[in-house]
Scaffold this active site. Sequence first.
Site, PDB file in Angstrom:
ATOM      1  N   ARG A  77      57.643 -64.687 -19.922  1.00 30.93           N
ATOM      2  CA  ARG A  77      59.009 -64.185 -19.831  1.00 30.93           C
ATOM      3  C   ARG A  77      59.039 -62.750 -20.359  1.00 30.93           C
ATOM      4  O   ARG A  77      58.635 -62.500 -21.492  1.00 30.93           O
ATOM      5  CB  ARG A  77      59.952 -65.074 -20.654  1.00 30.93           C
ATOM      6  N   HIS A 121      68.192 -57.777 -21.563  1.00 36.82           N
ATOM      7  CA  HIS A 121      67.801 -58.108 -22.931  1.00 36.82           C
ATOM      8  C   HIS A 121      68.153 -56.890 -23.788  1.00 36.82           C
ATOM      9  O   HIS A 121      67.282 -56.267 -24.397  1.00 36.82           O
ATOM     10  CB  HIS A 121      66.319 -58.470 -23.000  1.00 36.82           C
ATOM     11  N   GLU A 166      70.938 -64.142 -24.743  1.00 33.24           N
ATOM     12  CA  GLU A 166      71.702 -64.274 -25.978  1.00 33.24           C
ATOM     13  C   GLU A 166      73.031 -63.523 -25.957  1.00 33.24           C
ATOM     14  O   GLU A 166      73.233 -62.546 -26.701  1.00 33.24           O
ATOM     15  CB  GLU A 166      70.833 -63.833 -27.177  1.00 33.24           C
ATOM     16  N   ASN A 294      67.376 -70.572 -26.598  1.00 32.92           N
ATOM     17  CA  ASN A 294      66.646 -69.898 -27.671  1.00 32.92           C
ATOM     18  C   ASN A 294      67.062 -70.555 -28.980  1.00 32.92           C
ATOM     19  O   ASN A 294      68.245 -70.582 -29.317  1.00 32.92           O
ATOM     20  CB  ASN A 294      67.016 -68.410 -27.731  1.00 32.92           C
ATOM     21  N   TYR A 296      65.981 -70.939 -33.200  1.00 39.34           N
ATOM     22  CA  TYR A 296      65.151 -70.540 -34.343  1.00 39.34           C
ATOM     23  C   TYR A 296      65.463 -71.293 -35.620  1.00 39.34           C
ATOM     24  O   TYR A 296      64.580 -71.578 -36.401  1.00 39.34           O
ATOM     25  CB  TYR A 296      65.325 -69.034 -34.627  1.00 39.34           C
ATOM     26  N   GLU A 353      62.956 -69.188 -25.935  1.00 44.08           N
ATOM     27  CA  GLU A 353      62.474 -68.593 -27.183  1.00 44.08           C
ATOM     28  C   GLU A 353      62.465 -69.645 -28.276  1.00 44.08           C
ATOM     29  O   GLU A 353      63.426 -70.410 -28.419  1.00 44.08           O
ATOM     30  CB  GLU A 353      63.371 -67.443 -27.674  1.00 44.08           C
TER      31      GLU A 353
HETATM   32  O1  IFM Z   1      63.359 -60.603 -31.300  1.00 47.80           O
HETATM   33  C1  IFM Z   1      64.457 -61.382 -30.992  1.00 47.80           C
HETATM   34  C2  IFM Z   1      64.683 -61.446 -29.503  1.00 47.80           C
HETATM   35  O2  IFM Z   1      64.813 -60.188 -28.938  1.00 47.80           O
HETATM   36  C3  IFM Z   1      65.945 -62.224 -29.215  1.00 47.80           C
HETATM   37  N1  IFM Z   1      65.919 -63.503 -29.866  1.00 47.80           N
HETATM   38  C4  IFM Z   1      65.581 -63.560 -31.260  1.00 47.80           C
HETATM   39  C5  IFM Z   1      64.286 -62.795 -31.506  1.00 47.80           C
HETATM   40  C6  IFM Z   1      63.939 -62.854 -33.004  1.00 47.80           C
HETATM   41  O3  IFM Z   1      64.963 -62.285 -33.753  1.00 47.80           O
END
Ligand code: IFM
Length: 448
Positions: A77, A121, A166, A294, A296, A353
């Site tokens: 990606r 992005h 995002e 995405n 985290y 992500e």
């Molecule tokens: O680096 C970023 C990415 O560009 C978008 N999602 C979160 C990642 C980590 O912060």
Amino acid sequence: MPIIQFPHEMKWGAATAAYQIEGAAHEDGRGQSIWDTFSHTPGHVKNGDNGDVACDSYHRYEEDIEMMKDLGIEMYRFSVSWPRIFPDGTGEINEEGLQFYHRFVDALLAQGIEPMCTLYHWDLPQALQDKGGWASRETTDAFADYAELMFQEFNGKIKHWITINEPWCVSFLSNFIGVHAPGNQDLQLATTISHHLLLAHGKAVTRFRELESTGEIGYAPNLEWNEPFSDKQEDIDACNRGMGWFIEWFFDPVFKGSYPEFMLNWFEKKGVSLTLEEGDLKLISQPIDFIGINYYTGSVGRYKENEELFDLEKIDIGYNKTDIGWNVYPEGFYKVLCKVKDQYGDIPIYITENGACYNDGVEYGEVHDQRRIEYLKQHLTSLSRSMEAGVNIKGYLTWSLLDNFEWAEGYEKRFGLVHVNFRTLERTKKDSYYWYKQTIANGWLEMK
Ligand code: IFM
């Protein structure tokens, strides 16, 4: 030793984005983006870092693709830099920009790696920002024109398209919290922008369908999980509002054709409203082929009057943290995926992500990032649990292939499987790279 097995059809991949890795900011006719402006304005990015050179992947993409091949990923990606294609955002096309992406995509395909292309992005052409940026509905048309050109140019070559990455970050992080470009702090503005981003997404999907392009199209929201501190209704409601900002706000319009009442009511209490034009929601809610997720981190939260925007106080209950300070919360990954399935059905999902910031450096030519391996193992286990629960996972793409420009954090925060020395641009494969390579080759994980 328990084994976590992944289906053979699940695609393994890695992700990056143009401004974070390409560099070559002033080459081959590229125009300026809002991130060039923002990062060159003192005080916005740590250490005064900027993306002028980044990982220099614009020049080193062949070396990077060789690594991808060696790693064994099936899907990569990347994002296209809008100002490389339209230096002024609209109008004249920069052929050299298009040719770069043709060379790059051809090189991926030659190695049998499927390109997944993100159109936005975060690097909005500065020329469009000067005319109001995402606050202007005209930007949504400019985006659709740019998307259409890309669909035409790459029809048959790129089969997975993501419109917007995002949208929460593009709207609220960048225009309310103000830590990303263009750095505004205005909730009304940010909310208007969130709608325009979804509109831009809808308009691009329309063009994709009108052109009868081959392949699939979706978008990629970032999600977090908020676990209520107690089973008190006020804690549950506060967490639902916190998550609603990321999930319902950006999913309901696309999957249900309406904005969530509970969030609209809350925003109204804050003096914020949405102005919709006739037909907007119809455009936004047309069917898409997949969703990119995405994920985290997550946190535990409880009700506290006047705390942040949603009367939600995040409590530190001692989770391990990555080097960017985010909780390691794999349980939230499982829960968020189940929530998406419960609320929006069986839409195919790519994890576009998931990864961790650990800043381990090179020691005698090696990088021992065991903490990243543990993070990935835990999150892949949650992913497997979600699949057992019926979530329709099509692929898993880790963030990121390379250490890169981490936006307002500059080059200090490292998310890559591959270490980049930002002085010499030398790449060093980390232990997590070798671990991921083995995991892809096996198709399973062994848990200790
Ligand atoms: O680096 C970023 C990415 O560009 C978008 N999602 C979160 C990642 C980590 O912060």
